[in-house]
Design a protein around this motif. Structure first.
Motif, PDB file in Angstrom:
ATOM      1  N   GLU A  26      18.353 -10.714 -38.412  1.00 11.46           N
ATOM      2  CA  GLU A  26      17.449  -9.985 -39.461  1.00 11.46           C
ATOM      3  C   GLU A  26      16.140 -10.421 -39.398  1.00 11.46           C
ATOM      4  O   GLU A  26      15.693 -11.512 -39.114  1.00 11.46           O
ATOM      5  N   ILE A  27      15.362  -9.209 -39.296  1.00 12.76           N
ATOM      6  CA  ILE A  27      13.948  -9.524 -39.020  1.00 12.76           C
ATOM      7  C   ILE A  27      13.358  -9.893 -40.557  1.00 12.76           C
ATOM      8  O   ILE A  27      13.609  -9.455 -41.581  1.00 12.76           O
ATOM      9  N   GLN A  28      12.370 -10.781 -40.386  1.00 13.23           N
ATOM     10  CA  GLN A  28      11.882 -11.620 -41.569  1.00 13.23           C
ATOM     11  C   GLN A  28      10.887 -10.545 -42.274  1.00 13.23           C
ATOM     12  O   GLN A  28      10.239  -9.817 -41.680  1.00 13.23           O
ATOM     13  N   ASN A  29      10.908 -10.875 -43.606  1.00 13.95           N
ATOM     14  CA  ASN A  29      10.047 -10.080 -44.290  1.00 13.95           C
ATOM     15  C   ASN A  29       8.570 -10.862 -44.700  1.00 13.95           C
ATOM     16  O   ASN A  29       8.738 -12.018 -45.056  1.00 13.95           O
ATOM     17  N   VAL A  30       7.408 -10.392 -44.373  1.00 12.49           N
ATOM     18  CA  VAL A  30       6.256 -11.049 -44.319  1.00 12.49           C
ATOM     19  C   VAL A  30       5.219 -10.221 -45.647  1.00 12.49           C
ATOM     20  O   VAL A  30       5.212  -9.093 -45.684  1.00 12.49           O
ATOM     21  N   ALA A  31       4.558 -11.066 -46.056  1.00 14.01           N
ATOM     22  CA  ALA A  31       3.514 -10.921 -47.102  1.00 14.01           C
ATOM     23  C   ALA A  31       2.253 -11.353 -46.507  1.00 14.01           C
ATOM     24  O   ALA A  31       2.125 -12.502 -46.154  1.00 14.01           O
ATOM     25  N   ILE A  32       1.247 -10.471 -46.606  1.00 10.96           N
ATOM     26  CA  ILE A  32      -0.133 -11.113 -46.151  1.00 10.96           C
ATOM     27  C   ILE A  32      -1.034 -10.975 -47.216  1.00 10.96           C
ATOM     28  O   ILE A  32      -1.067 -10.103 -48.042  1.00 10.96           O
ATOM     29  N   MET A  33      -1.749 -12.302 -47.522  1.00 14.00           N
ATOM     30  CA  MET A  33      -2.692 -12.201 -48.500  1.00 14.00           C
ATOM     31  C   MET A  33      -4.160 -12.399 -48.052  1.00 14.00           C
ATOM     32  O   MET A  33      -4.262 -13.221 -47.122  1.00 14.00           O
ATOM     33  N   VAL A  34      -5.079 -11.786 -48.822  1.00 15.09           N
ATOM     34  CA  VAL A  34      -6.296 -11.608 -48.094  1.00 15.09           C
ATOM     35  C   VAL A  34      -7.461 -11.560 -49.227  1.00 15.09           C
ATOM     36  O   VAL A  34      -7.127 -11.231 -50.360  1.00 15.09           O
ATOM     37  N   SER A  35      -8.530 -11.849 -49.090  1.00 21.90           N
ATOM     38  CA  SER A  35      -9.645 -11.578 -49.781  1.00 21.90           C
ATOM     39  C   SER A  35     -10.547 -10.596 -49.294  1.00 21.90           C
ATOM     40  O   SER A  35     -10.236  -9.166 -49.481  1.00 21.90           O
ATOM     41  N   HIS A  36     -11.916 -10.880 -48.802  1.00 26.82           N
ATOM     42  CA  HIS A  36     -12.830  -9.864 -48.346  1.00 26.82           C
ATOM     43  C   HIS A  36     -12.877  -9.727 -47.164  1.00 26.82           C
ATOM     44  O   HIS A  36     -13.314  -8.772 -46.337  1.00 26.82           O
ATOM     45  N   THR A  37     -12.237 -10.614 -46.043  1.00 27.35           N
ATOM     46  CA  THR A  37     -12.389 -10.743 -44.597  1.00 27.35           C
ATOM     47  C   THR A  37     -11.179  -9.963 -44.080  1.00 27.35           C
ATOM     48  O   THR A  37     -10.247 -10.115 -44.127  1.00 27.35           O
ATOM     49  N   SER A  38     -11.823  -8.962 -42.972  1.00 31.34           N
ATOM     50  CA  SER A  38     -10.590  -8.006 -42.412  1.00 31.34           C
ATOM     51  C   SER A  38     -10.059  -8.314 -41.127  1.00 31.34           C
ATOM     52  O   SER A  38      -8.786  -7.551 -40.719  1.00 31.34           O
ATOM     53  N   HIS A  39     -10.706  -9.065 -40.477  1.00 29.54           N
ATOM     54  CA  HIS A  39     -10.110  -9.258 -39.227  1.00 29.54           C
ATOM     55  C   HIS A  39      -8.800  -9.828 -38.684  1.00 29.54           C
ATOM     56  O   HIS A  39      -8.109  -9.243 -38.124  1.00 29.54           O
ATOM     57  N   ASN A  40      -8.566 -10.809 -39.460  1.00 30.29           N
ATOM     58  CA  ASN A  40      -7.180 -11.241 -39.371  1.00 30.29           C
ATOM     59  C   ASN A  40      -5.981 -10.172 -39.850  1.00 30.29           C
ATOM     60  O   ASN A  40      -4.821 -10.050 -39.250  1.00 30.29           O
ATOM     61  N   LEU A  41      -6.480  -9.441 -40.996  1.00 30.30           N
ATOM     62  CA  LEU A  41      -5.482  -8.444 -41.379  1.00 30.30           C
ATOM     63  C   LEU A  41      -5.113  -7.455 -40.524  1.00 30.30           C
ATOM     64  O   LEU A  41      -4.235  -7.006 -40.137  1.00 30.30           O
ATOM     65  N   TYR A  42      -6.276  -6.634 -39.793  1.00 29.22           N
ATOM     66  CA  TYR A  42      -6.048  -5.783 -38.765  1.00 29.22           C
ATOM     67  C   TYR A  42      -5.403  -6.363 -37.538  1.00 29.22           C
ATOM     68  O   TYR A  42      -4.450  -5.512 -37.252  1.00 29.22           O
ATOM     69  N   ASP A  43      -5.628  -7.769 -37.128  1.00 29.57           N
ATOM     70  CA  ASP A  43      -4.823  -8.423 -36.019  1.00 29.57           C
ATOM     71  C   ASP A  43      -3.296  -8.387 -36.420  1.00 29.57           C
ATOM     72  O   ASP A  43      -2.645  -8.036 -35.477  1.00 29.57           O
ATOM     73  N   LEU A  44      -3.144  -8.818 -37.717  1.00 29.47           N
ATOM     74  CA  LEU A  44      -1.760  -9.028 -37.791  1.00 29.47           C
ATOM     75  C   LEU A  44      -0.896  -7.552 -38.043  1.00 29.47           C
ATOM     76  O   LEU A  44       0.440  -7.528 -37.573  1.00 29.47           O
ATOM     77  N   LEU A  45      -1.536  -6.578 -38.561  1.00 28.82           N
ATOM     78  CA  LEU A  45      -0.954  -5.592 -38.909  1.00 28.82           C
ATOM     79  C   LEU A  45      -0.742  -4.681 -37.466  1.00 28.82           C
ATOM     80  O   LEU A  45       0.303  -4.186 -37.250  1.00 28.82           O
ATOM     81  N   GLU A  46      -1.616  -4.806 -36.631  1.00 27.03           N
ATOM     82  CA  GLU A  46      -1.463  -4.472 -35.195  1.00 27.03           C
ATOM     83  C   GLU A  46      -0.370  -4.808 -34.402  1.00 27.03           C
ATOM     84  O   GLU A  46       0.382  -4.204 -33.744  1.00 27.03           O
ATOM     85  N   ARG A  47      -0.455  -6.163 -34.474  1.00 26.75           N
ATOM     86  CA  ARG A  47       0.615  -6.965 -33.616  1.00 26.75           C
ATOM     87  C   ARG A  47       2.139  -6.573 -34.125  1.00 26.75           C
ATOM     88  O   ARG A  47       2.872  -6.250 -33.282  1.00 26.75           O
ATOM     89  N   SER A  48       1.869  -6.382 -35.417  1.00 25.57           N
ATOM     90  CA  SER A  48       3.440  -6.074 -35.924  1.00 25.57           C
ATOM     91  C   SER A  48       3.614  -4.754 -35.659  1.00 25.57           C
ATOM     92  O   SER A  48       4.710  -4.485 -35.377  1.00 25.57           O
ATOM     93  N   LYS A  49       2.975  -3.756 -35.828  1.00 32.74           N
ATOM     94  CA  LYS A  49       3.130  -2.407 -35.552  1.00 32.74           C
ATOM     95  C   LYS A  49       3.605  -2.155 -34.116  1.00 32.74           C
ATOM     96  O   LYS A  49       4.431  -1.526 -33.797  1.00 32.74           O
ATOM     97  N   GLU A  50       2.834  -3.028 -33.306  1.00 41.21           N
ATOM     98  CA  GLU A  50       3.117  -2.656 -31.832  1.00 41.21           C
ATOM     99  C   GLU A  50       4.062  -3.629 -31.317  1.00 41.21           C
ATOM    100  O   GLU A  50       4.305  -3.580 -29.871  1.00 41.21           O
TER     101      GLU A  50
END
Lengths: 289, 289, 289, 289
Positions: free
Chosen positions: A87-111
């Protein structure tokens, strides 16, 4: 079970014969042991094991396996968990203003660099909606104020439950979660702090680092606990800086470290490499996997 | 002056034309500028320069040069110093029980890696006498107790004065120096702290690092100030550690970092690469020298 | 000129008085010198300067400035360039199958981490079209075979010219460019090689690194030259690996290094921090900019 | 056996049940397993184990233990070795002109950082005699020329045999050993090469690194094999350098890396952490020991 990789994480009081007993248990049931990693904390007389099995060729059911395992686990006082890798784990990402970690996690997850389903992004601001949309991930803007803090948190919890979230990643979410929230998701919230803890706990670490005139700037990924920035450290790293580094420069250099450290910590968690004991995270290295 | 390398360190309020005025001053007097490094702190509107000159072919005397330089320095409000490179600095090393930094400094000094005369080693214990003797450096055992603290410090000061000491290196000297002492040697005492400051200020940093479960262990070289472990940071570095690292392991891994960081900091100081401004150390990099 | 930051890059035979002459030239014309960095190669008797000016308050035109500068530059045999900071550079990214560098560059460009316009992505495969589209960047699929190599290159050149491309980034483009192409874009093609050069020049560096049993894995960003993987190195970095690291693991660990190294090299180039001299890249550090 | 720590190193074809069988073997004989580390090379279908036992309370003799172990080892085709931790290894250090590694090894050995007896220092020059004498270690000056190469090597071998040398450390010994010599001491000669192999194999790596304009400078510790600089790599590391770094600077920065890398490699060897397989060194990490 079909061919798959099963991971057991075990902690218990140390005593003679543990590795022999545990590995024999799995060998006798026809499993191939892919890797078996141990750690003994001699100070606290505790034993930790991460063991990965290939279950190919075994026809035991999960419930039978777990029932039989209890006959070993109970007398030896194991605290244990098992992950069947199906079972692949379900993940929620919480962010405020800063985008770099969000991009990085979404890219890694997608790829394929992170083995998880990012089900949603939650933010107290609307600013980063476009990033989530680039990756076709639902984005929820849940504003927060002193007055609405508990209500907002209730909304967050509803979303997490509705999406069967296994892991929450605070990827520069600049709000303190309530104790109740943190306790309900104990060991399942990973936060990135933008300093090499315990240096610069709390707010504005980059500005304080500039003021202190440090020659290193870092980041720390840790499990969130009630005590802010004091949870078990999963990974941390630093980069060299110098007197030319303004607060802005520190933020830029630090951002790259934040990305790598948080992504590694999430990978360790998803890959069942971590056992938490008190305030310490035992992080077993990957084994060619 | 005979052929030699002269280094000026300058700080002043920032304004237009500084680099042109300063370099023209030296050019007009026939000096060859070997390197000219600047730093502008835009927040504080301050300017810093390190300029190295080859004085070959110039017949100006030191006193004339300094007198003329004042006509430039005074209107522009320079705080400045000059080093003519013709006097090797005298160094005192203070230690307690731990030998690795002492060996390292003595070896580098003996083998030409640090351009200084180590005149003596002072310790509150007798344990490391043999190390000093291996390198034929006088060793002074000056025991200390709560009652004798000021007397002991007076003895230390007598030794420093008798030996014309320019720089004091606290190479794991586990005693707090008095404010009076520190102020009299302001900017001339370098201490090694066995953590990556500001993490784990104060006593027993390795034990506290173990307790905190950190994944990095480091060391910091800084100028000693009245406020313990809060002086201007010259250099710092870290190494990765993991859950297997006991306090003893952290000490061993940290020792190598302590050696490199302290030796680099001392080299920067001896090489006139550092300007202190408030609580910050501007450390200009070497220029192929 | 309106208020802006102008950067001159200069190289010339070394001689006395260069810094004084150059800085006086700009001071006399009312410019504020923001930073002035030099490097002297004593072996080759060459001098290098990067000087950044704030032209606020000066009403000299670009052409007048350059004309006057020639009166200084010609007698001193300067090779020089000037960047007025008023035109954002146009960039083309070339890729094949591997997405991590492409994502990284597009994200940094979009979020302000790289000061450039990414005008197009060119690939010999269609695989990464979706990444370019996520960022709304035109993607050109120009397949290549032994027979069509020169034709394809002509198509590439047409696209570069049509888009006024200043800089080409080979972000894991797995084709060798022709000498003619490379010479026409001399000093304007940055390549990322997935090893720490000169180790593992040529094909399949990760597999060869695995075979060799290395304990470090790295990446190198360099200017492309006719001699494959031998161009001037801009930046390089490594990470520790161990016997558990398979070729696949090396690729994953290396990918993070490739991203950071290539992004830094591109930033240095866009920010006018680099002077190439023979086979060496002089990379001046940022100055708080 | 009295209480002591025994280490087995094992390699064999991979198959199901190995860890269970091996650990059960020791458990049934009353040993406490302190740590048990494995590595499976899936490409080559080979299995590696390092297992550390506390033999307290067991009264089995060494010969009986080994005899019984063969009943397990032979059918499973183990290549194995055992170290009883009751004999400190004898070490010879070979040097030429460069002192930093020699100081470092002698200091660590003297201060307990390396668990060995340094029995002698051998050099083809007399220059470093004083260093050996500072540490009271016999120093043998055995000059070498093309004509006397084999005779000198015979003298070296006599000294090694007379001193029952277990491990030879080439701490910047600038001579190539003969194939015969290397084969007779297979897996027992550790060399430090002053580059990050495979970059700059052969002579003058620092000069060639300068010529190539690298931005990293490193060192590699490896077992010596007939094929120069191609033996199994034990450890390697690098430091960042820049265009200001002359060959002399590279040597100085590299020296610190050489010291740390060689000392770590020697420690891994003395601590029975290494299994060599073909051209690869499997280096198991320390386990809190």
């Amino acid at each position: 079970m079909n061919s798959q990789i099963v991971t057991f994480l075990i902690q218990c009081p140390d005593q003679k014969g543990l590795v022999a007993k545990i590995t024999s248990f799995f060998f006798e049931r026809g499993f191939n042991i892919l890797s078996c990693q141990q750690y003994v904390n001699a100070l606290e007389n505790t034993y930790f094991m991460r063991i990965r099995l290939n279950t190919e060729g075994s026809d035991i059911s999960k419930s039978n396996l777990e029932e039989e395992f209890l006959t070993l686990a109970n007398p030896l006082e194991f605290k244990w968990s098992v992950n069947y890798g199906d079972e692949i784990q379900n993940v929620a990402i919480m962010v405020s203003h800063t985008s770099h970690n969000l991009y990085d996690l979404l890219e890694r997850s997608k790829e394929g660099g992170l083995n998880c389903n990012v089900k949603l992004v939650i933010s107290n601001h609307n600013k980063l909606r476009y990033v989530a949309e680039m990756f076709n991930i639902p984005f929820y803007h849940l504003p927060i104020s002193k007055e609405t803090k508990l209500q907002q948190e209730a909304q967050v919890r509803d979303l997490l439950e509705a999406n069967n979230i296994d892991l929450i990643i605070m990827a520069r979410y600049m709000q303190v979660l309530s104790s109740g929230f943190i306790n309900d998701y104990q060991g399942r919230i990973i936060n990135i702090h933008h300093s090499s803890l315990p240096a610069f706990q709390g707010a504005n670490p980059y500005e304080r680092a500039y003021q202190r005139g440090v020659k290193l700037i870092g980041a720390t990924a840790h499990y969130a606990t009630e005590d802010l920035d004091k949870g078990p450290i999963i990974d941390q790293d630093v980069k060299h800086v110098n007197h030319e580094s303004t607060t802005k420069t520190l933020k830029r250099i630090g951002a790259d470290t934040e990305k790598l450290v948080l992504a590694r910590a999430v990978k360790y968690h998803l890959n069942n490499q971590i056992i938490v004991s008190g305030n310490r995270a035992i992080v077993f290295p990957e084994t060619g996997e």
